[in-house]
Design an enzyme around this catalytic site. Sequence first.
Site, PDB file in Angstrom:
ATOM      1  N   PRO A 359     -81.384 -61.607 -20.021  1.00 17.28           N
ATOM      2  CA  PRO A 359     -81.779 -62.881 -20.640  1.00 17.28           C
ATOM      3  C   PRO A 359     -83.141 -63.293 -20.064  1.00 17.28           C
ATOM      4  O   PRO A 359     -83.223 -63.985 -19.053  1.00 17.28           O
ATOM      5  CB  PRO A 359     -80.668 -63.850 -20.235  1.00 17.28           C
ATOM      6  CG  PRO A 359     -80.049 -63.243 -19.029  1.00 17.28           C
ATOM      7  CD  PRO A 359     -80.320 -61.773 -19.025  1.00 17.28           C
ATOM      8  N   ASP A 533     -85.760 -63.070 -15.125  1.00 20.36           N
ATOM      9  CA  ASP A 533     -84.352 -62.911 -15.510  1.00 20.36           C
ATOM     10  C   ASP A 533     -83.630 -64.245 -15.241  1.00 20.36           C
ATOM     11  O   ASP A 533     -83.484 -64.660 -14.088  1.00 20.36           O
ATOM     12  CB  ASP A 533     -83.749 -61.774 -14.670  1.00 20.36           C
ATOM     13  CG  ASP A 533     -82.323 -61.438 -15.061  1.00 20.36           C
ATOM     14  OD1 ASP A 533     -81.638 -62.319 -15.610  1.00 20.36           O
ATOM     15  OD2 ASP A 533     -81.893 -60.302 -14.803  1.00 20.36           O
ATOM     16  N   HIS A 534     -83.190 -64.875 -16.314  1.00 18.27           N
ATOM     17  CA  HIS A 534     -82.616 -66.217 -16.178  1.00 18.27           C
ATOM     18  C   HIS A 534     -81.279 -66.215 -15.444  1.00 18.27           C
ATOM     19  O   HIS A 534     -80.773 -67.256 -15.028  1.00 18.27           O
ATOM     20  CB  HIS A 534     -82.459 -66.852 -17.565  1.00 18.27           C
ATOM     21  CG  HIS A 534     -82.613 -68.358 -17.554  1.00 18.27           C
ATOM     22  ND1 HIS A 534     -82.348 -69.133 -16.443  1.00 18.27           N
ATOM     23  CD2 HIS A 534     -83.018 -69.220 -18.508  1.00 18.27           C
ATOM     24  CE1 HIS A 534     -82.568 -70.407 -16.724  1.00 18.27           C
ATOM     25  NE2 HIS A 534     -82.988 -70.493 -17.970  1.00 18.27           N
ATOM     26  N   ARG A 535     -80.682 -65.038 -15.259  1.00 14.47           N
ATOM     27  CA  ARG A 535     -79.439 -65.000 -14.482  1.00 14.47           C
ATOM     28  C   ARG A 535     -79.731 -65.241 -13.008  1.00 14.47           C
ATOM     29  O   ARG A 535     -78.860 -65.636 -12.247  1.00 14.47           O
ATOM     30  CB  ARG A 535     -78.763 -63.625 -14.632  1.00 14.47           C
ATOM     31  CG  ARG A 535     -78.249 -63.352 -16.019  1.00 14.47           C
ATOM     32  CD  ARG A 535     -77.798 -61.915 -16.150  1.00 14.47           C
ATOM     33  NE  ARG A 535     -78.908 -60.985 -15.938  1.00 14.47           N
ATOM     34  CZ  ARG A 535     -78.790 -59.661 -15.962  1.00 14.47           C
ATOM     35  NH1 ARG A 535     -77.612 -59.114 -16.183  1.00 14.47           N
ATOM     36  NH2 ARG A 535     -79.832 -58.878 -15.783  1.00 14.47           N
TER      37      ARG A 535
END
Length: 561
Positions: A359, A533-535
């Site tokens: 993401p 990376d939005h995680r």
Amino acid sequence: MALVEVKVPDIGDFDEVAVIELLVKPGDTVTAEQSLITVESDKASMEIPSSAAGVVKELKVALGDKVREGSLVLLLEVADAAGAAAGPAAAAPASAQEFKTNQAAAPVLPSQSATNTVAPSVGPIEVRVPDIGDFKDVTVIEVMVKVGDAVRLEQSLMTVESDKASMEIPSSAAGVIKELKVKLGDKINRGDLLAILEGAAPVATAAAAPSAAASALAAAPVAAAAAVAPAAAVLAVPAHSPTLAPLGLPHASPSVRKFARELGVPLNEVKGSGLKGRITDHDVQAFTRSVMSGAAQTLAAQAQAKTAAVATTNDGAGLGLIPWPKVDFAKFGPVERKELSRIKKISGANLLRNAILIPAVTNHDDCDITDLEAFRVSTNKENEKSGVKVTMLAFLIKACVAALKKYPEFNSSLDGDALIYKQYYHIGFAADTPNGLMVPVIKDADKKGIMQISVEMGELAQKARDGKLSPAEMTGASFTISSLGGIGGRYFTPIINAPEVSILGVCRSTIQPVWDGNVFQPRLMLPLSLTWDHRVIDGAAAARFNVYLGQILGDFRRALL
Ligand code: CAO
């Protein structure tokens, strides 16, 4: 100097294990605890560590030899004091304990299995991690079964790995896997729930695994057999059949597995040249070389081929997507078909995976490099004779290292539910080559000056264009920069190079009017595009990273604060 005999330490119930790898040779200097040889049973491989530091005088085992506790492995020349301290009795002190615990995870797991399988042979059965000695937090590196699979008693379910051993965890019962409770990368301990089985009826179980069950029954300790109900006895016996197939698991020592993982080499595609087809580090290197020269096709390339097949065979439905449009371009004008380059095929599959699975979000920003560019130009003038040209990318690398130090999650990787924070700063940079995109890596950029980075970058970029980069020169990056500054453009959204968690895209600097509070000033502005990376990273952290990066590039003295 004294000669010390290094012997196989206590390896528990194992009677004989085969020597499958010699990790040292006469003349080698070894440290205490350094692995000397690898031995293997049918379910576990283990490395035998040295009990002392010294120089290998003579090897007393050869490939294929069978060894057991007390077998002489080698003679070690050690400094007198160390030799006296080690002595023959101390030939395997701490490591013996470690080794003992390593082998304790071997497949004979009585109490746990018995506990698990005395339950009625129908209904859910819990399969748990058996007694694995003193081991804590071993990592699941392979899961060999999936939900819905029928498994036999003693069938290996997964492989776990410590730094010295890899072991298969067998099923304590036969049945159909209803739920898997662990996944790749999970850390597990004794007693952890691995899977829930739908128990098979005893008769069916016996029929499903006749040889294993029969040998198990024959080997059953009386006490164990007596402790369980007769109908469940077949299930309860934890012995294993040495004739069971190894389930297609590639044979390789833990260190070779680690080496392969670092290079991104799919071990199941490597042909082993060692004993019984075992994969050695040379095989991994040879595989990497053959991929680089185009002789082998990796899984990634196969995935790309599959994707291409999806595109050309209207098979997009296989991916849950609508079919790829199939167009006869020749209807609209002349066309020519050209195969993708080998590098494009390989990198394409990786890019596709990274684009789909991460993401990713991109933040764009501009930073003022007017003073930095003036400094770079004057430095290059002063150093004209040296032949070393300082590049903007070298400054970017140094500035990124400073920002990575301030915001360490950008220098991390996801490992299951945990983050691995790297304490090294290896910076990859995208290089455009005639065959496609390559990413050489500047190792330990934090320890190098701008000049050295500029020189190394020039050399690596040249090697990339000549197709001469070694695998080591393309691996290990903790962050990547993709610079299109020499070409043009304003902003773009680079794709993260997994397992990294962010990447910086840089475009061409241009003179822009910047308001200084009174008037517009002409300033040289560099466009930055940071994909993350939005995680792992939040938008606010990404904005802070970009702002800080811009501040450093605006005034490198900030990196010293
Ligand atoms: N703004 C303005 N000018 C820039 C600049 C920037 N951000 N970055 C570089 N330049 C200038 C350089 O100063 C140089 O000018 P001079 O020759 O007048 O000194 C010129 O552009 C060419 O630079 P370069 O691209 O050869 O050198 P570099 O150090 O900037 O980059 C390398 C080296 C290997 C990164 C580059 O050659 C390259 O391959 N870039 C493409 C990377 C790529 O493909 N990225 C996309 C990946 S996603 O598909």
